[in-house]
Design a protein around this motif. Structure first.
Motif, PDB file in Angstrom:
ATOM      1  N   ASP A  86       0.839  -1.198   0.000  1.00 50.86           N
ATOM      2  CA  ASP A  86       0.000   0.000   0.000  1.00 50.86           C
ATOM      3  C   ASP A  86       0.876   1.251   0.000  1.00 50.86           C
ATOM      4  OD1 ASP A  86      -0.154   1.086   3.215  1.00 50.86           O
ATOM      5  OD2 ASP A  86       0.526  -0.957   2.852  1.00 50.86           O
ATOM      6  N   HIS A  87       0.357   2.324  -0.550  1.00 48.23           N
ATOM      7  CA  HIS A  87       1.026   3.629  -0.568  1.00 48.23           C
ATOM      8  C   HIS A  87       2.429   3.549  -1.183  1.00 48.23           C
ATOM      9  CE1 HIS A  87      -2.089   3.956   2.523  1.00 48.23           C
ATOM     10  NE2 HIS A  87      -2.092   5.257   2.296  1.00 48.23           N
ATOM     11  N   GLN A  90       3.575   6.878  -2.993  1.00 47.98           N
ATOM     12  CA  GLN A  90       3.950   7.914  -2.029  1.00 47.98           C
ATOM     13  C   GLN A  90       5.337   7.631  -1.432  1.00 47.98           C
ATOM     14  OE1 GLN A  90       1.010   6.324  -2.110  1.00 47.98           O
ATOM     15  NE2 GLN A  90      -0.685   7.611  -1.412  1.00 47.98           N
ATOM     16  N   GLY A 288       0.506  10.246   7.946  1.00 46.96           N
ATOM     17  CA  GLY A 288      -0.786  10.145   7.288  1.00 46.96           C
ATOM     18  C   GLY A 288      -0.700  10.002   5.782  1.00 46.96           C
ATOM     19  N   TYR A 290       1.375   8.020   4.292  1.00 48.83           N
ATOM     20  CA  TYR A 290       1.882   6.686   3.978  1.00 48.83           C
ATOM     21  C   TYR A 290       1.090   5.562   4.632  1.00 48.83           C
ATOM     22  CZ  TYR A 290       5.842   9.684   2.826  1.00 48.83           C
ATOM     23  OH  TYR A 290       6.640  10.682   2.310  1.00 48.83           O
ATOM     24  N   ASN A 291       0.055   5.888   5.372  1.00 45.77           N
ATOM     25  CA  ASN A 291      -0.646   4.867   6.132  1.00 45.77           C
ATOM     26  C   ASN A 291      -2.067   5.315   6.431  1.00 45.77           C
ATOM     27  OD1 ASN A 291      -0.291   2.296   7.866  1.00 45.77           O
ATOM     28  ND2 ASN A 291      -1.206   3.770   9.271  1.00 45.77           N
ATOM     29  N   ASP A 292      -2.983   4.357   6.512  1.00 49.40           N
ATOM     30  CA  ASP A 292      -4.389   4.655   6.795  1.00 49.40           C
ATOM     31  C   ASP A 292      -4.792   4.324   8.222  1.00 49.40           C
ATOM     32  OD1 ASP A 292      -4.806   5.479   4.164  1.00 49.40           O
ATOM     33  OD2 ASP A 292      -5.195   3.415   3.505  1.00 49.40           O
ATOM     34  N   ARG A 293      -3.810   3.842   9.045  1.00 50.22           N
ATOM     35  CA  ARG A 293      -4.163   3.363  10.377  1.00 50.22           C
ATOM     36  C   ARG A 293      -3.679   4.285  11.487  1.00 50.22           C
ATOM     37  NH1 ARG A 293      -0.932  -1.195  11.122  1.00 50.22           N
ATOM     38  NH2 ARG A 293      -1.993  -1.483  13.123  1.00 50.22           N
ATOM     39  N   THR A 294      -3.360   5.510  11.180  1.00 50.61           N
ATOM     40  CA  THR A 294      -2.785   6.389  12.185  1.00 50.61           C
ATOM     41  C   THR A 294      -3.732   6.667  13.339  1.00 50.61           C
ATOM     42  OG1 THR A 294      -3.496   8.264  10.839  1.00 50.61           O
ATOM     43  CG2 THR A 294      -1.214   7.533  10.600  1.00 50.61           C
ATOM     44  N   ASP A 295      -5.039   6.498  13.139  1.00 50.64           N
ATOM     45  CA  ASP A 295      -5.992   6.776  14.214  1.00 50.64           C
ATOM     46  C   ASP A 295      -6.252   5.555  15.089  1.00 50.64           C
ATOM     47  OD1 ASP A 295      -6.292   9.376  13.342  1.00 50.64           O
ATOM     48  OD2 ASP A 295      -7.933   8.868  11.986  1.00 50.64           O
ATOM     49  N   TRP A 300       1.767   3.301  14.342  1.00 50.54           N
ATOM     50  CA  TRP A 300       1.052   2.521  13.357  1.00 50.54           C
ATOM     51  C   TRP A 300       1.900   1.520  12.580  1.00 50.54           C
ATOM     52  CZ3 TRP A 300       3.371   3.713   8.815  1.00 50.54           C
ATOM     53  CH2 TRP A 300       4.029   4.932   8.750  1.00 50.54           C
TER      54      TRP A 300
END
Length: 307
Positions: A86-87, A90, A288, A290-295, A300
């Protein structure tokens, strides 16, 4: 992952062992296996490619054993190493563009040389597009056919980043080291691994220890600076490709050009690039991007350990 399952001394010792093994195995074919010397420089480099590959594989296995991963989290191990699909664009484009800013002076100087060369080719052969095509094809052929280029631009960046970033950084973070500490400590192992060049430089400098030590000292200083930057990229992005593309680009470019006699535009370009680099360093490496799980995870990358 379980917090505190890996002690700091154990993590440091493991990293030191990985660095030593990465260098030591390069001499194993002749010193341990007693194999005959390679028949050519190409065969010598290919043998070293194999050694670097074995060293990287061993480091991955050792770090996987030491990392406090529960049985149900084994599938996340590859992600811990930053090897993700993923990513990808980027992780390639943003770090490459950021790194290129430090080489604004070098790129400007190369552009001026290219323009001058193309003008001469156009006058001799005629046709700008044809001239550019000939130059590009010749350069690509030279790179693709050179084993030394494969060593400098592919094998070394990939294996070194795998061992000294992807394997070592998760170990140090899991042991409880703060991220800022890891960014400056991890490159020490990276720089010490380059001490094996001392004898080669000593021989090239006609057995002059003073010159050899000065050259090696400069190289070690550069590797510490670059190692810190590569560690920063890995920790900030969590993507293995980020430090790899930066490493490849730096190996291609060499040291950044700061000034050039009679060409003040080179110095201006370097200064502008430096300011741009400092301005974009943190925004362009924001997790954010490079990744969708920061929250959902404080760190992450997958190795939450209180950092």
């Amino acid at each position: 992952m379980e917090d505190g399952a890996l002690s700091k001394p154990a993590a440091v010792l493991a990293c030191a062992a990985m660095a030593s093994f990465y260098v030591g195995i390069l001499y194993a074919p002749t010193l341990i296996l007693r194999l005959p010397p390679p028949s050519s420089h190409t065969n010598f480099l290919i043998r070293r490619f194999i050694c670097a590959g074995v060293s990287s594989l061993v480091s991955v296995v050792v770090s996987a054993i030491l990392l406090p991963i529960k049985s149900g989290e084994a599938s996340q191990l590859i992600g811990v190493y930053g090897i993700r699909i993923d990513h990808i664009w980027q992780a390639v484009v943003f770090p490459l563009a950021l790194t290129a800013l430090m080489y604004a002076g070098s790129l400007t100087f190369m552009s001026l040389l290219l323009i001058h060369s193309l003008r001469e080719d156009v006058n001799c052969r005629g046709g700008l597009i044809k001239s550019i095509s000939v130059e590009a094809v010749a350069s690509l052929r030279s790179i693709a056919s050179s084993v030394m280029h494969w060593r400098n631009y592919v094998v070394a960046p990939v294996t070194e980043e795998l061992v000294f970033r992807a394997c070592m950084i998760p170990l140090l973070l899991c042991a409880g080291f703060q991220k800022n500490t890891v960014i400056f400590v991890c490159p020490i192992f990276f720089s010490l691994a380059h001490l094996n060049h001392l004898m080669d430089v000593y021989n090239k400098q006609q057995n002059n220890w003073t010159r050899a030590c000065m050259i090696i000292g400069l190289q070690l200083g550069y590797t510490v600076v670059f190692g810190s930057y590569a560690s920063f990229l890995f920790i900030r992005t969590g993507h293995f490709l980020a430090p790899v593309v930066a490493h490849m680009f730096c190996n291609i470019m060499g040291l950044p050009l700061l000034v050039s006699p009679g060409k003040g535009i080179v110095s201006l370009a370097f200064l502008a690039g430096l300011l741009g680099f400092l301005w974009l360093l943190f925004p362009i490496t924001n997790s954010g991007l490079y990744n969708d799980r920061t929250d959902t995870c404080r760190c992450w990358q997958g190795y939450c350990s209180g950092n």
